[in-house]
Motif scaffolding. Sequence first.
Motif, PDB file in Angstrom:
ATOM      1  N   ALA A  63       0.855  -1.200   0.000  1.00 34.53           N
ATOM      2  CA  ALA A  63       0.000   0.000   0.000  1.00 34.53           C
ATOM      3  C   ALA A  63       0.886   1.243   0.000  1.00 34.53           C
ATOM      4  N   ASP A  64       2.055   1.156   0.660  1.00 32.06           N
ATOM      5  CA  ASP A  64       3.037   2.247   0.648  1.00 32.06           C
ATOM      6  C   ASP A  64       4.374   1.698   0.118  1.00 32.06           C
ATOM      7  N   PHE A  65       4.269   0.850  -0.884  1.00 29.98           N
ATOM      8  CA  PHE A  65       5.435   0.285  -1.578  1.00 29.98           C
ATOM      9  C   PHE A  65       6.533  -0.219  -0.645  1.00 29.98           C
ATOM     10  N   ILE A 205      16.461   4.154   9.903  1.00 31.05           N
ATOM     11  CA  ILE A 205      15.241   3.976  10.687  1.00 31.05           C
ATOM     12  C   ILE A 205      14.185   4.969  10.207  1.00 31.05           C
ATOM     13  N   ASP A 206      13.058   4.404   9.826  1.00 32.46           N
ATOM     14  CA  ASP A 206      11.961   5.174   9.254  1.00 32.46           C
ATOM     15  C   ASP A 206      11.225   5.960  10.356  1.00 32.46           C
ATOM     16  N   ALA A 207      10.892   7.200  10.068  1.00 31.37           N
ATOM     17  CA  ALA A 207       9.939   7.985  10.877  1.00 31.37           C
ATOM     18  C   ALA A 207      10.191   7.928  12.376  1.00 31.37           C
ATOM     19  N   HIS A 317      13.705   9.180  -1.923  1.00 30.28           N
ATOM     20  CA  HIS A 317      12.532   8.714  -2.661  1.00 30.28           C
ATOM     21  C   HIS A 317      11.247   9.441  -2.292  1.00 30.28           C
ATOM     22  N   ASP A 318      11.316  10.339  -1.304  1.00 27.38           N
ATOM     23  CA  ASP A 318      10.107  11.050  -0.874  1.00 27.38           C
ATOM     24  C   ASP A 318      10.046  12.490  -1.375  1.00 27.38           C
ATOM     25  N   ASN A 319      11.139  12.961  -1.956  1.00 31.21           N
ATOM     26  CA  ASN A 319      11.208  14.388  -2.301  1.00 31.21           C
ATOM     27  C   ASN A 319      11.516  14.606  -3.777  1.00 31.21           C
TER      28      ASN A 319
HETATM   29  C1  NOJ Z   1       9.142   7.636   5.406  1.00 33.74           C
HETATM   30  C2  NOJ Z   1       9.452   6.875   4.169  1.00 33.74           C
HETATM   31  O1  NOJ Z   1      10.641   7.359   3.604  1.00 33.74           O
HETATM   32  C3  NOJ Z   1       8.251   7.023   3.255  1.00 33.74           C
HETATM   33  O2  NOJ Z   1       8.503   6.563   1.958  1.00 33.74           O
HETATM   34  C4  NOJ Z   1       7.095   6.317   3.901  1.00 33.74           C
HETATM   35  O3  NOJ Z   1       5.932   6.538   3.139  1.00 33.74           O
HETATM   36  C5  NOJ Z   1       6.837   6.817   5.332  1.00 33.74           C
HETATM   37  N1  NOJ Z   1       8.030   7.022   6.083  1.00 33.74           N
HETATM   38  C6  NOJ Z   1       6.001   5.840   6.084  1.00 33.74           C
HETATM   39  O4  NOJ Z   1       6.728   4.674   6.374  1.00 33.74           O
END
Ligand code: NOJ
Length: 529
Positions: A63-65, A205-207, A317-319
Amino acid sequence: MLDEGSQPWWKLATVYQVYPRSFYDADGDGIGDLRGIRSRLGYLAWLGVDAIWISPFYRSPMADFGYDISDHTDVDPLFGTPDDFGELLAEAHKSGIHVLLDWVPNHTSDRHPWFLESRESRTSSKRDWYIWRDRSPEGGPPNDWISAFPRAGSAWTWDPHTEQYYLHSFLPQQPDLNWANPEVVNAMHATLRFWLDRGVDGFRIDAIPELAKDSLPRSGRGPAELRPANWPSVHDLLRGIRKVVDEYPARVIVGEVTILDQRHVVTYVNSRDGLHLVHNFSLLHQPWDARRFRHVVDEFERLLATDAWPCWLLNNHDNARAASRYGNGIRGARRARLAALVLLTLRGTPFLYQGEELGLENVPVPREATVDVNGRDPQRSPMPWAPPSRAGPGAGFTSGHRPWLPLTDRAEEVNAATQADDPSSILHLYRRILTARKRHPALRLGGYEAVETDEAVFGYLRRHGDERLLVLSNFSDREVRPLPTATARTRPARCSLLLSTGTRQTPGKVDLMALRLEPEEGVLLQLSP
Ligand code: NOJ
């Protein structure tokens, strides 16, 4: 002076982010995979990076790859098998490349067995593994928190079966774990140990600021953000995570901290028991302005504890990609080259994002082909490896006819093979700067001293022992004399140019008094007494 031999590897390293779906497709299904990454290790070693961070490849409903994990210890069949990962890791290590995984502690997928059990009933033994609340007295969600993804709206989703809301800082398919529950802490620590035991070198580490929820006020957010984030107890949780990682020698944790106030960002690295490195997004969010870049770097350097270590990035990958953010056409291309020099010569560990080294731009995705909920498809377009005229429409990324996202329509020039054959390409520039980093201890370990320059120029000295390197970057579109006469005069007579991001100046002796920079040109100079 820092002694090179006693420094951990990650302080000296350049890290390259691999977004596996878009890196290299070995099996022709249009989606990148682990065997694809393995087949490109030679390219990464040639480029000169020391480590890769691989975005999630665990089992996931996508859902969020991949950032929605349903099994932390398995590989999603889309990306390959656990054996494929073992082979990738072994071969990376053989090539001298460290491997960091992406660890996502704040949430799981809503299909993770833990959540399935949690949502079964209010009395489930895993009920408290997630954050469940009754509706507010007015009948709506427990408070006004919103998801990080605007399209997802409220951070709460109603579960009609058990008649409570659950919290999700991101998508409803990504319920937040309850880190106040020691069972969750233990279970998540076990997922770290699983991969550490297999020999990975650390984690992104994510978020991380989202992890703690010290209270759930009816209204109002976490202390530093518009969302539930950065509550004080996150640092206790981080200490526990660091302790696990420290059971293993020479591992590293780098955390994603999207907070933009650098006073908060440094708290994640300034104690010796938190993160080793922090992804600080302040530089990435600056407009193209030498003074703004300098302000961010000066401030971060000032706030950072003496034994903490900086880390910089301009892409992920988010920006939106830097090559598009700073403008397009010839000017955008010059700026992308200058950005490379700045990123790779600042003090600290730089992170590159796949395609950045090719000057890859955002690739527009038509509405009907959009797949991401948060508009991030353009920066996730697959890597162009070879010209379509030679490699077919998949540009060497895939042998199949449909990559999961459209490739750049500039793939004929913007691809790794063509640029590897052209010494004036941006790819070669990245490689040259990375080679300079390896050759010059001042670039890896030297201090950072901002120098007085023309206001269009960002300039700093990197000094280590007797070695002194000066970086001067002209952010403007006019020719400038970078140093005021007085400054240039106090500098030594012997000065040589090691490299330029422009096309005019070639390596060799230069006179600082006479030095001029072309529009958007940066230079790396060596000063001798
Ligand atoms: C940050 C990740 O880099 C992003 O791609 C993801 O959608 C969110 N955290 C939620 O895990």
